[in-house]
Write an enzyme that holds these catalytic residues in place. Structure first.
Site, PDB file in Angstrom:
ATOM      1  N   VAL A 112      -1.444  -7.586  15.889  1.00  5.74           N
ATOM      2  CA  VAL A 112      -2.325  -6.764  15.046  1.00  5.74           C
ATOM      3  C   VAL A 112      -1.890  -5.292  15.013  1.00  5.74           C
ATOM      4  O   VAL A 112      -2.035  -4.613  14.007  1.00  5.74           O
ATOM      5  CB  VAL A 112      -3.793  -6.872  15.561  1.00  5.74           C
ATOM      6  CG1 VAL A 112      -4.732  -5.973  14.769  1.00  5.74           C
ATOM      7  CG2 VAL A 112      -4.265  -8.319  15.497  1.00  5.74           C
ATOM      8  N   ASP A 119       1.764  -2.229  12.662  1.00  7.16           N
ATOM      9  CA  ASP A 119       1.281  -2.289  11.273  1.00  7.16           C
ATOM     10  C   ASP A 119       1.692  -1.078  10.452  1.00  7.16           C
ATOM     11  O   ASP A 119       1.033  -0.736   9.476  1.00  7.16           O
ATOM     12  CB  ASP A 119      -0.258  -2.423  11.270  1.00  7.16           C
ATOM     13  CG  ASP A 119      -0.950  -1.227  11.917  1.00  7.16           C
ATOM     14  OD1 ASP A 119      -0.265  -0.427  12.559  1.00  7.16           O
ATOM     15  OD2 ASP A 119      -2.177  -1.098  11.758  1.00  7.16           O
ATOM     16  N   ARG A 172       0.830  -1.212   0.000  1.00  9.32           N
ATOM     17  CA  ARG A 172       0.000   0.000   0.000  1.00  9.32           C
ATOM     18  C   ARG A 172       0.864   1.261   0.000  1.00  9.32           C
ATOM     19  O   ARG A 172       2.030   1.235   0.377  1.00  9.32           O
ATOM     20  CB  ARG A 172      -0.965  -0.012   1.180  1.00  9.32           C
ATOM     21  CG  ARG A 172      -0.319  -0.012   2.544  1.00  9.32           C
ATOM     22  CD  ARG A 172      -1.387  -0.131   3.616  1.00  9.32           C
ATOM     23  NE  ARG A 172      -0.857  -0.666   4.858  1.00  9.32           N
ATOM     24  CZ  ARG A 172      -1.621  -1.140   5.835  1.00  9.32           C
ATOM     25  NH1 ARG A 172      -2.932  -1.179   5.704  1.00  9.32           N
ATOM     26  NH2 ARG A 172      -1.078  -1.606   6.941  1.00  9.32           N
ATOM     27  N   ARG A 179     -13.016  -7.572   9.120  1.00  7.81           N
ATOM     28  CA  ARG A 179     -12.080  -8.267   8.229  1.00  7.81           C
ATOM     29  C   ARG A 179     -10.729  -8.522   8.906  1.00  7.81           C
ATOM     30  O   ARG A 179     -10.095  -9.549   8.691  1.00  7.81           O
ATOM     31  CB  ARG A 179     -11.950  -7.568   6.877  1.00  7.81           C
ATOM     32  CG  ARG A 179     -11.004  -6.355   6.796  1.00  7.81           C
ATOM     33  CD  ARG A 179      -9.562  -6.817   6.581  1.00  7.81           C
ATOM     34  NE  ARG A 179      -8.694  -5.878   5.960  1.00  7.81           N
ATOM     35  CZ  ARG A 179      -7.719  -5.199   6.579  1.00  7.81           C
ATOM     36  NH1 ARG A 179      -7.518  -5.320   7.877  1.00  7.81           N
ATOM     37  NH2 ARG A 179      -6.924  -4.422   5.879  1.00  7.81           N
ATOM     38  N   GLU A 209      -3.367   5.831   4.213  1.00  6.58           N
ATOM     39  CA  GLU A 209      -2.899   4.832   3.246  1.00  6.58           C
ATOM     40  C   GLU A 209      -3.955   4.526   2.182  1.00  6.58           C
ATOM     41  O   GLU A 209      -5.160   4.554   2.460  1.00  6.58           O
ATOM     42  CB  GLU A 209      -2.563   3.531   3.995  1.00  6.58           C
ATOM     43  CG  GLU A 209      -1.454   3.719   4.993  1.00  6.58           C
ATOM     44  CD  GLU A 209      -1.384   2.602   6.040  1.00  6.58           C
ATOM     45  OE1 GLU A 209      -0.265   2.315   6.478  1.00  6.58           O
ATOM     46  OE2 GLU A 209      -2.418   2.032   6.410  1.00  6.58           O
ATOM     47  N   THR A 256      -9.202   5.868  15.958  1.00  4.24           N
ATOM     48  CA  THR A 256      -7.808   5.670  15.530  1.00  4.24           C
ATOM     49  C   THR A 256      -7.759   5.258  14.062  1.00  4.24           C
ATOM     50  O   THR A 256      -6.943   5.747  13.285  1.00  4.24           O
ATOM     51  CB  THR A 256      -7.146   4.564  16.390  1.00  4.24           C
ATOM     52  OG1 THR A 256      -7.143   5.002  17.753  1.00  4.24           O
ATOM     53  CG2 THR A 256      -5.734   4.258  15.945  1.00  4.24           C
ATOM     54  N   ALA A 272     -10.920  -0.244  19.910  1.00  3.23           N
ATOM     55  CA  ALA A 272     -12.012  -0.438  18.945  1.00  3.23           C
ATOM     56  C   ALA A 272     -11.995  -1.818  18.289  1.00  3.23           C
ATOM     57  O   ALA A 272     -13.051  -2.390  18.004  1.00  3.23           O
ATOM     58  CB  ALA A 272     -11.944   0.654  17.883  1.00  3.23           C
ATOM     59  N   GLN A 273     -10.822  -2.372  18.035  1.00  2.80           N
ATOM     60  CA  GLN A 273     -10.761  -3.663  17.330  1.00  2.80           C
ATOM     61  C   GLN A 273     -11.065  -4.851  18.247  1.00  2.80           C
ATOM     62  O   GLN A 273     -11.340  -5.959  17.769  1.00  2.80           O
ATOM     63  CB  GLN A 273      -9.353  -3.900  16.721  1.00  2.80           C
ATOM     64  CG  GLN A 273      -8.810  -2.764  15.877  1.00  2.80           C
ATOM     65  CD  GLN A 273      -9.666  -2.454  14.664  1.00  2.80           C
ATOM     66  OE1 GLN A 273     -10.143  -3.352  13.968  1.00  2.80           O
ATOM     67  NE2 GLN A 273      -9.877  -1.172  14.405  1.00  2.80           N
ATOM     68  N   SER A 330       0.417  -9.511  11.412  1.00  2.00           N
ATOM     69  CA  SER A 330      -0.694  -8.896  10.673  1.00  2.00           C
ATOM     70  C   SER A 330      -0.459  -7.398  10.470  1.00  2.00           C
ATOM     71  O   SER A 330      -0.190  -6.670  11.430  1.00  2.00           O
ATOM     72  CB  SER A 330      -1.984  -9.119  11.478  1.00  2.00           C
ATOM     73  OG  SER A 330      -2.996  -8.251  11.056  1.00  2.00           O
TER      74      SER A 330
END
Ligand code: NAD
Length: 349
Positions: free
Chosen positions: A225, A228, A45, A112, A56, A84, A139-140, A293
């Protein structure tokens, strides 16, 4: 016309289908797409960095569809009352280039990312895994918890965050799942002690060391996670050196993942090859596996095509004129003339 799925429409879709089924549907689409990895045109990306965050663009295509996502990462946003991570994206028809879907992707990204974490864990964690330690309750976190509960078989979750209210929020949001035991830990070390799987899901634009070697036990699977982005990591380098590492798309993860800490020739393994059953995941039950990830465009492609399928099936969202529809495709100007502007560009009274 282009199908437009805004936040309200996406919420209606999830509620009509059920969150667990929605998550499972994205995971199924993603497994299918990982298995046909070589039919995609892929690239890392494009990231535009500032001191406090990153924005991104993530493109990908096969012979049928082109997809892209716009996404940001601004770890200090919560203090300003803004998320975020925020995202939207589109699908287009490769044959004509016509955009067929414009969709919210903030909520969908959380689903996802959780689906990707779960299918990686299915492939890499010990099959008898049932306890997960989770560091980072933002949040995730609910999405990760639900994915590991419903798709991987986790029935005990030990959580830690430097923000106690975030931990309480996560526990509260999982209360309606009595078969998932949730324990609040006093430290990251306590959260991961004895766990089969460890998820790190923190946000800090820094070389953080959320997980240090003394916290890692033989046979653990680590689902990283939050590391990243360039200059944003979660694992101590020695944890990486002792683990079998799996990545989504190596050229992107070398820049953005926790493995940015490692020399470029340090071996890593392709997750897609394990999902496609071309290679095995862990070599034995004592090995530590690490899914680095970062989030790859293929996962958004899978999520977008699933959202499109549901939006059409359930008739959710709306058709919008994102692109002018013309009687004569060579006469674009007529589309403007036909409305309310004269030749001089002045508005007609
Ligand atoms: P968020 O800001 O809502 O939550 C992050 C949480 O981490 C906060 O509650 C914060 O208190 C906690 N935290 C920060 N430092 C910590 C520490 N040292 N120890 C314990 N807790 C700590 O963010 P989010 O939307 O939940 O995203 C979490 C991370 O996941 C972000 O870094 C984001 O960039 C990343 N992310 C990755 C992907 C992917 O595909 N890999 C997708 C989405 C988000």
């Amino acid at each position: 016309m282009t199908r437009f799925v805004d936040v309200a429409a996406l919420c209606r879709i999830v509620n009509r289908v059920g969150a667990d089924r929605f998550l499972a549907g994205i995971a199924t689409a993603m497994r299918e797409d990982f298995r046909r990895w070589e039919s995609f045109e892929k690239s890392a990306r494009v990231a535009n960095h500032s001191e406090i965050g990153v924005i991104e663009l993530m493109p990908i295509s096969d012979q049928e569809r082109y997809a892209f996502k716009y996404v940001n990462g601004h770890p200090a946003n919560a203090n300003k009352g803004v998320s975020t991570v925020m995202a939207f994206g589109a699908l287009a028809d490769v044959e004509t280039g016509f955009p067929t879907l414009l969709s919210e992707l903030t909520l969908t990204t959380a689903f996802r990312t959780a689906a990707a974490s779960a299918i990686a864990a299915e492939a890499l964690a010990r099959p008898d895994s049932h306890v997960m330690g989770m560091i980072g309750c933002g949040a995730q976190s609910e999405f990760q918890a639900i994915a590991f509960h419903t798709l991987v078989g986790i029935d005990e979750l030990r959580i830690f965050d430097i923000d106690r209210t975030a931990m309480e929020k996560l526990r509260r949001n999982l209360l309606h799942r009595p078969d998932l035991k949730v324990t609040l830990a006093d430290s990251a070390t306590a959260a991961v002690r004895g766990a089969d799987i460890v998820t790190t899901c923190t946000a800090d634009k820094a070389w953080a060391t959320i997980l240090t070697p003394d916290m890692v036990e033989p046979g653990m699977h680590i689902n990283g996670v939050g590391g990243d982005c360039l200059g944003k990591t979660e694992l101590h380098i020695d944890v990486l050196l002792d683990a079998k590492i799996f990545v989504e798309f190596e050229p992107q993860t070398r820049i953005e993942g926790d493995i940015q800490q490692l020399p470029e020739n340090h071996p890593v393994n392709d997750l897609w090859r394990v999902i496609a059953e071309l290679e095995t995941g862990r070599d034995d039950n004592e090995q530590v596996t690490f899914f680095d990830s970062v989030g790859f465009a293929l996962e958004d492609y899978s999520a977008l095509r699933y959202v499109q399928q549901l939006a059409l099936e359930l008739d959710e969202g709306e058709e919008i004129a994102l692109i002018p529809e013309l009687a004569d495709p060579k006469d674009l100007f007529q589309r403007v003339l036909g409305s309310s502007t004269d030749w001089s560009g002045e508005k007609v009274a």
